[in-house]
Motif scaffolding. Sequence first.
Motif, PDB file in Angstrom:
ATOM      1  N   MET A  35       1.037  -1.260   0.182  1.00  0.00           N
ATOM      2  CA  MET A  35       0.106  -0.011  -0.137  1.00  0.00           C
ATOM      3  C   MET A  35       0.992   1.404   0.156  1.00  0.00           C
ATOM      4  O   MET A  35       1.705   1.570   0.901  1.00  0.00           O
ATOM      5  N   ASN A  36       0.620   1.958  -1.077  1.00  0.00           N
ATOM      6  CA  ASN A  36       1.648   3.366  -1.013  1.00  0.00           C
ATOM      7  C   ASN A  36       1.064   4.504  -0.106  1.00  0.00           C
ATOM      8  O   ASN A  36      -0.108   4.271   0.428  1.00  0.00           O
ATOM      9  N   GLY A  37       1.659   5.418  -0.012  1.00  0.00           N
ATOM     10  CA  GLY A  37       1.372   6.407   1.081  1.00  0.00           C
ATOM     11  C   GLY A  37       0.056   6.973   0.479  1.00  0.00           C
ATOM     12  O   GLY A  37      -0.657   7.297   1.542  1.00  0.00           O
ATOM     13  N   PRO A  38       0.058   7.655  -0.694  1.00  0.00           N
ATOM     14  CA  PRO A  38      -1.451   8.202  -0.836  1.00  0.00           C
ATOM     15  C   PRO A  38      -2.565   7.165  -0.642  1.00  0.00           C
ATOM     16  O   PRO A  38      -3.774   7.722  -0.010  1.00  0.00           O
ATOM     17  N   ALA A  39      -2.282   5.827  -0.752  1.00  0.00           N
ATOM     18  CA  ALA A  39      -3.414   5.048  -0.439  1.00  0.00           C
ATOM     19  C   ALA A  39      -3.701   4.974   1.177  1.00  0.00           C
ATOM     20  O   ALA A  39      -4.664   4.796   1.470  1.00  0.00           O
ATOM     21  N   ARG A  40      -2.715   5.088   1.806  1.00  0.00           N
ATOM     22  CA  ARG A  40      -2.801   5.033   3.303  1.00  0.00           C
ATOM     23  C   ARG A  40      -3.419   6.235   3.677  1.00  0.00           C
ATOM     24  O   ARG A  40      -4.453   6.120   4.685  1.00  0.00           O
ATOM     25  N   ALA A  41      -3.237   7.412   3.171  1.00  0.00           N
ATOM     26  CA  ALA A  41      -3.801   8.591   3.354  1.00  0.00           C
ATOM     27  C   ALA A  41      -5.387   8.621   3.225  1.00  0.00           C
ATOM     28  O   ALA A  41      -6.371   9.012   3.908  1.00  0.00           O
ATOM     29  N   LEU A  42      -5.670   7.975   2.032  1.00  0.00           N
ATOM     30  CA  LEU A  42      -7.235   7.682   1.731  1.00  0.00           C
ATOM     31  C   LEU A  42      -8.028   6.742   2.561  1.00  0.00           C
ATOM     32  O   LEU A  42      -9.111   6.869   2.864  1.00  0.00           O
ATOM     33  N   MET A  43      -7.064   5.640   2.757  1.00  0.00           N
ATOM     34  CA  MET A  43      -7.847   4.583   3.720  1.00  0.00           C
ATOM     35  C   MET A  43      -8.041   5.442   5.399  1.00  0.00           C
ATOM     36  O   MET A  43      -9.033   4.909   5.706  1.00  0.00           O
ATOM     37  N   ALA A  44      -7.139   6.413   5.597  1.00  0.00           N
ATOM     38  CA  ALA A  44      -7.767   7.064   6.628  1.00  0.00           C
ATOM     39  C   ALA A  44      -9.132   7.654   6.652  1.00  0.00           C
ATOM     40  O   ALA A  44      -9.699   7.395   7.931  1.00  0.00           O
ATOM     41  N   LEU A  45      -9.740   7.846   5.634  1.00  0.00           N
ATOM     42  CA  LEU A  45     -10.933   8.238   5.427  1.00  0.00           C
ATOM     43  C   LEU A  45     -12.005   7.153   5.966  1.00  0.00           C
ATOM     44  O   LEU A  45     -13.090   7.509   6.625  1.00  0.00           O
ATOM     45  N   PHE A  46     -11.649   5.940   5.840  1.00  0.00           N
ATOM     46  CA  PHE A  46     -12.396   4.977   6.364  1.00  0.00           C
ATOM     47  C   PHE A  46     -12.685   4.747   7.863  1.00  0.00           C
ATOM     48  O   PHE A  46     -13.233   4.138   8.403  1.00  0.00           O
ATOM     49  N   GLY A  47     -11.548   5.385   8.759  1.00  0.00           N
ATOM     50  CA  GLY A  47     -11.646   5.399  10.192  1.00  0.00           C
ATOM     51  C   GLY A  47     -10.172   5.143  10.707  1.00  0.00           C
ATOM     52  O   GLY A  47      -9.243   5.207  10.092  1.00  0.00           O
TER      53      GLY A  47
END
Length: 153
Positions: A35-47
Motif C-alpha cells: 500500500m503506497n503512501g497516498p493509499a494509506r492517506a485515503l484509507m484513513a477516511l474509513f476510520g
Amino acid sequence: MPRSSPQNQLTPPPLLSSPDSGMIVFSPSARILHMNGPARALMALFGKSHELWPQMAPESMPSILTEFCYDVLAQLQRRIEAQDWTQFEMRRICHMVTPSLLLTGFGVLNSTNREIRVVLTLTPLPSTPCAATDSRHLHPPADVHASVSNAIS
C-alpha cells in the motif's frame, strides 16, 4: 515554435491518474501485499484503524474493497480459463467516504509462476456542487454498483 508530435498525444494515461491517487496490491486471498503512501492517506477516511490495515485480515477491511478485489479476481479467473489475455480494468465508485473514491481494479497474472495479483487504485473524485447539474459530469446510473469492464488494447 516546436509542434507536438501525434505520438505524444496518444500516450496512455498513467496508472495513477492524479498525485492524490493511491495504489494497493492484493494477494488472491485479498490480503494487502503493498500500500503506497497516498493509499494509506485515503484509507484513513474509513476510520482510525487505517494504520493497522496492511496487516489486517480481509474481513476487517471495508467490505467494498474486499468485494471489489474478489470481483476483479473472479473476472481474471474467467479470462484465464478462456485463455483471454486481453488487459482489463473494472471500476466502482465508493460513496462511503468524503470525497467519494473511484476504485479501479486490474488483474495481473505473472506468466513465469502463474501468481495472481490485484492492483487497486483509489482516486478521490471532485465534489463540486455544479457537477450534479452538468450532464457531462454525471456518473452512470446506480452509482456503478455493478462492475464495468473495459478492454484496454
